[in-house]
Motif scaffolding. Sequence first.
Motif, mmCIF file in Angstrom:
data_model
loop_
_atom_site.group_PDB
_atom_site.id
_atom_site.type_symbol
_atom_site.label_atom_id
_atom_site.label_comp_id
_atom_site.label_asym_id
_atom_site.label_seq_id
_atom_site.Cartn_x
_atom_site.Cartn_y
_atom_site.Cartn_z
ATOM 1 N N CYS A 160 0.855 -0.858 -0.156
ATOM 2 C CA CYS A 160 0.025 -0.142 -0.330
ATOM 3 C C CYS A 160 0.886 1.283 0.184
ATOM 4 O O CYS A 160 2.037 1.174 0.156
ATOM 5 C CB CYS A 160 -1.185 0.132 1.316
ATOM 6 S SG CYS A 160 -0.324 0.280 2.750
ATOM 7 N N VAL A 171 -4.422 8.555 9.648
ATOM 8 C CA VAL A 171 -5.254 7.076 9.548
ATOM 9 C C VAL A 171 -5.163 6.573 11.036
ATOM 10 O O VAL A 171 -4.482 7.110 12.042
ATOM 11 C CB VAL A 171 -4.078 6.297 9.219
ATOM 12 C CG1 VAL A 171 -4.942 4.682 8.995
ATOM 13 C CG2 VAL A 171 -4.099 6.639 7.809
ATOM 14 N N ILE A 228 -5.489 -0.700 6.434
ATOM 15 C CA ILE A 228 -5.308 -0.653 4.915
ATOM 16 C C ILE A 228 -5.485 -1.894 4.122
ATOM 17 O O ILE A 228 -3.803 -2.409 4.762
ATOM 18 C CB ILE A 228 -4.825 0.599 4.606
ATOM 19 C CG1 ILE A 228 -4.667 2.060 5.443
ATOM 20 C CG2 ILE A 228 -4.357 0.858 3.298
ATOM 21 C CD1 ILE A 228 -5.714 2.860 5.661
ATOM 22 N N ALA A 288 -3.194 -1.055 -1.814
ATOM 23 C CA ALA A 288 -3.944 0.344 -1.685
ATOM 24 C C ALA A 288 -3.645 1.914 -2.008
ATOM 25 O O ALA A 288 -2.661 1.396 -1.561
ATOM 26 C CB ALA A 288 -5.020 0.059 -0.391
ATOM 27 N N ILE A 319 -3.785 5.479 -0.919
ATOM 28 C CA ILE A 319 -4.481 6.364 0.439
ATOM 29 C C ILE A 319 -4.065 7.950 -0.718
ATOM 30 O O ILE A 319 -2.885 8.361 -0.343
ATOM 31 C CB ILE A 319 -4.014 6.273 1.470
ATOM 32 C CG1 ILE A 319 -4.698 4.812 2.511
ATOM 33 C CG2 ILE A 319 -4.964 7.274 1.955
ATOM 34 C CD1 ILE A 319 -6.261 4.364 1.880
ATOM 35 N N HIS A 348 -7.244 12.967 3.283
ATOM 36 C CA HIS A 348 -8.003 12.912 3.923
ATOM 37 C C HIS A 348 -7.635 11.775 5.101
ATOM 38 O O HIS A 348 -6.890 11.734 6.436
ATOM 39 C CB HIS A 348 -8.695 11.313 3.071
ATOM 40 C CG HIS A 348 -8.953 11.952 1.843
ATOM 41 N ND1 HIS A 348 -7.939 11.653 0.341
ATOM 42 C CD2 HIS A 348 -10.266 12.264 0.984
ATOM 43 C CE1 HIS A 348 -8.794 12.121 -0.364
ATOM 44 N NE2 HIS A 348 -10.148 12.222 -0.216
ATOM 45 N N VAL A 358 -9.006 8.267 7.228
ATOM 46 C CA VAL A 358 -9.721 7.127 7.977
ATOM 47 C C VAL A 358 -9.629 6.747 8.622
ATOM 48 O O VAL A 358 -9.077 7.393 9.892
ATOM 49 C CB VAL A 358 -8.073 6.314 6.543
ATOM 50 C CG1 VAL A 358 -8.652 5.058 6.589
ATOM 51 C CG2 VAL A 358 -7.670 6.720 5.727
ATOM 52 N N ALA A 383 -11.738 2.248 10.659
ATOM 53 C CA ALA A 383 -12.290 1.488 9.008
ATOM 54 C C ALA A 383 -11.361 0.351 8.490
ATOM 55 O O ALA A 383 -10.207 -0.079 8.606
ATOM 56 C CB ALA A 383 -11.769 2.920 8.623
ATOM 57 N N VAL A 442 -10.099 -0.598 4.954
ATOM 58 C CA VAL A 442 -9.900 -0.162 3.707
ATOM 59 C C VAL A 442 -9.548 -1.114 2.282
ATOM 60 O O VAL A 442 -8.193 -1.808 2.527
ATOM 61 C CB VAL A 442 -8.610 0.814 3.438
ATOM 62 C CG1 VAL A 442 -8.717 1.530 1.805
ATOM 63 C CG2 VAL A 442 -8.929 2.121 3.903
ATOM 64 N N ALA A 490 -7.778 -0.962 -3.101
ATOM 65 C CA ALA A 490 -8.594 0.310 -3.457
ATOM 66 C C ALA A 490 -7.861 1.972 -3.896
ATOM 67 O O ALA A 490 -6.222 2.135 -3.393
ATOM 68 C CB ALA A 490 -9.389 0.860 -2.531
#
Length: 134
Positions: A82, A106, A112, A116, A118, A122, A124, A128, A130, A134
Amino acid sequence: MSSYFVHESSYVDENVQIGEGTKIWHFCHIQSGARIGKHCSLGQNVNVAGNVVIGNDVKIQNNVSIYEGVELEDGVFCGPSCVFTNDLTPRARYPKGRENYKRTLVKEGASIGANATIVCGHTVGRFAMVAAGA
């Protein structure tokens, strides 16, 4: 004797904080100003850029890049390969400089998935998930 482990193939710049019980495995680079908490695990080929903040009990799998402007709170999991960005419109010839990096947070316990991306700017959320890719 230090209270953390760094594999001999990894490079840790000066002015880095690493918490007790943390393990940094093969071919990692931890850049100046980075702060890594207690009992973390950084897999093979992890890059932690300058001024990144990583909490306690964070697990970072192989081939992860964490760029300046990113903060990982306690208990975050980063799946293999990631990546985190810090510039929404990067340019090779006309870099905007660190003062224009977008912060990424995060929150505690988030995961994550593998591969992915990120995108910066943003948050996270706490616990959460992810998805991979993604």
